[in-house]
Write a protein that holds these residues in place. Structure first.
Motif, PDB file in Angstrom:
ATOM      1  N   PHE A 149       0.889  -1.173  -0.062  1.00 12.88           N
ATOM      2  CA  PHE A 149       0.103   0.161  -0.036  1.00 12.88           C
ATOM      3  C   PHE A 149       0.825   1.309  -0.159  1.00 12.88           C
ATOM      4  O   PHE A 149       1.870   1.241   0.586  1.00 12.88           O
ATOM      5  N   THR A 150       0.451   2.402  -0.709  1.00 14.28           N
ATOM      6  CA  THR A 150       0.898   3.635  -0.647  1.00 14.28           C
ATOM      7  C   THR A 150      -0.164   4.497  -0.293  1.00 14.28           C
ATOM      8  O   THR A 150      -1.213   4.639  -0.823  1.00 14.28           O
ATOM      9  N   ASN A 151       0.156   5.777   0.500  1.00 11.02           N
ATOM     10  CA  ASN A 151      -0.817   6.568   0.747  1.00 11.02           C
ATOM     11  C   ASN A 151      -1.210   7.501  -0.298  1.00 11.02           C
ATOM     12  O   ASN A 151      -0.199   8.181  -1.070  1.00 11.02           O
ATOM     13  N   TRP A 165      -5.340   5.005   0.809  1.00  6.33           N
ATOM     14  CA  TRP A 165      -4.269   4.075   0.397  1.00  6.33           C
ATOM     15  C   TRP A 165      -4.769   3.485  -0.881  1.00  6.33           C
ATOM     16  O   TRP A 165      -5.738   3.266  -1.319  1.00  6.33           O
ATOM     17  N   HIS A 167      -2.987   0.543  -3.783  1.00  6.81           N
ATOM     18  CA  HIS A 167      -2.221  -0.766  -3.527  1.00  6.81           C
ATOM     19  C   HIS A 167      -1.846  -1.586  -4.716  1.00  6.81           C
ATOM     20  O   HIS A 167      -2.826  -1.705  -5.896  1.00  6.81           O
ATOM     21  N   TYR A 240       2.558  -1.343   4.403  1.00  6.23           N
ATOM     22  CA  TYR A 240       1.944  -0.093   4.135  1.00  6.23           C
ATOM     23  C   TYR A 240       3.353   0.918   3.947  1.00  6.23           C
ATOM     24  O   TYR A 240       4.037   1.039   4.995  1.00  6.23           O
ATOM     25  N   LEU A 256      -4.775   8.028   8.342  1.00  9.91           N
ATOM     26  CA  LEU A 256      -3.938   6.922   7.383  1.00  9.91           C
ATOM     27  C   LEU A 256      -3.896   5.802   8.370  1.00  9.91           C
ATOM     28  O   LEU A 256      -4.025   4.678   7.961  1.00  9.91           O
ATOM     29  N   THR A 260      -5.193   1.679   8.060  1.00 11.40           N
ATOM     30  CA  THR A 260      -4.477   0.120   8.031  1.00 11.40           C
ATOM     31  C   THR A 260      -5.130  -0.988   8.603  1.00 11.40           C
ATOM     32  O   THR A 260      -5.977  -0.890   9.441  1.00 11.40           O
TER      33      THR A 260
END
Length: 306
Positions: A149-151, A165, A167, A240, A256, A260
């Motif tokens: 995952f990246t924000n 997020w 992904h 993450y 954020l 998660t």
């Protein structure tokens, strides 16, 4: 009124002579958009009891490592658990007439029904069904495709299908077997991860959050990302990757974290350059770090936490 009394009397007579009880589990629980524990039951039956069935359905979803099969309707599965017999049956109910609905579960409803002797009623509620759910959840976790995952920047939150997020499938090949590092240090890390993985009950007993933090320090290219990937593969956790430059304040940071999931690794990278002292070399340093402090003013410490 007489008809109702006759029906109730007949039901009592049937119940008296029929020693078996049925419990039905619906695909959709009280909350229409939650699939409750139906998926766990489905995974348990398909994995543990599927050899006796003849008809299956296959789910080729992208979030699975391999196709997930489930027992098709009309199949009876017999499960023997602790010398007690349980008969499972899958079926689907369809609406009468032409019905259109935006809500899942209104167009058709799927069920699993388990039948057992009434002598095992308490045993089913206290032991058997918890066993089915626990095993089913473990099977589902093993079969799912883990994700990286990246924000997203906050200005994209809530726009269309954009969420906090994004992904992709996590497919990094690194493992501790392929990781080049001192064997003694590697064993220390593996032992520490095993202690953390098996320590959920201990953390709950002492009243601490079940989390573990590490500090990875060193210049680019020495294997910090590979170490994280090896840890993620060892624990079978999602990853993450938190990009702090896209976070404006502590409020966004907390949002954020709330989004998660459990059993995941959160990676926070410090982008600031570090000056080397005279005795400093290019080797990576990995140290456990305490993560109990929650300083409202602090959000940039370089660490990843499981």
């Amino acid at each position: 009124m007489n008809h109702v009394k006759i029906t109730l009397l007949m039901n009592k007579i049937v119940a008296y002579f029929n020693p078996y009880i049925q419990i039905t589990i619906s695909e959709y629980g009280p909350e229409r958009f939650e699939r409750s524990d139906f998926i766990a039951v489905e995974a348990y039956l398909s994995d543990s009891c599927g050899l006796v069935a003849r008809k299956f359905k296959a789910d080729l979803g992208r979030d699975r490592k391999k196709p997930q099969t489930s027992v098709d309707d009309g199949q009876e599965i017999v499960d023997n658990f602790n010398h007690a017999m349980f008969w499972w049956y899958a079926y689907t109910e369809y609406p009468r007439g032409n019905v259109f609905s935006w809500s899942p579960g209104d167009e058709k409803r799927r069920f699993y029904r388990v039948t057992f002797h009434r002598n095992f009623h308490v045993f089913v509620l206290d032991s058997y069904l918890p066993h089915v759910l626990e095993e089913g959840r473990a099977i589902t976790a093993r079969n799912r495709q883990r994700c990286l995952f990246t924000n997203n920047p906050s200005n994209r939150w809530g726009s269309g299908e954009k969420t906090f997020w994004s992904h992709v499938a996590f497919q990094h090949p690194a493992t501790f077997d392929t990781l080049a590092m001192d064997p003694t240090e590697k064993k220390t890390i593996i032992d520490d991860l095993n202690a953390f993985k098996d320590g959920k009950d201990y953390y709950a007993k002492v009243g601490k959050a079940w989390k573990r933090g590490y500090l990875l320090f060193g210049p680019p290219g020495i294997g910090k990302s590979t170490m994280i990937a090896a840890m993620a593969n060892f624990l079978e956790y999602d990853v993450y990757d938190l990009e702090l430059t896209a976070v404006k304040n502590n409020t966004e940071l907390r949002k954020l974290f709330v989004e998660t999931t459990g059993k995941s690794i959160i990676v926070i990278e410090d982008k600031k350059p570090h000056k080397k002292s005279g005795g400093e070399n290019d080797n990576m340093t990995l140290q456990p770090m305490e993560t109990e402090k929650d300083d409202e003013e602090t959000k940039a410490d370089p660490f990843w936490g499981a």
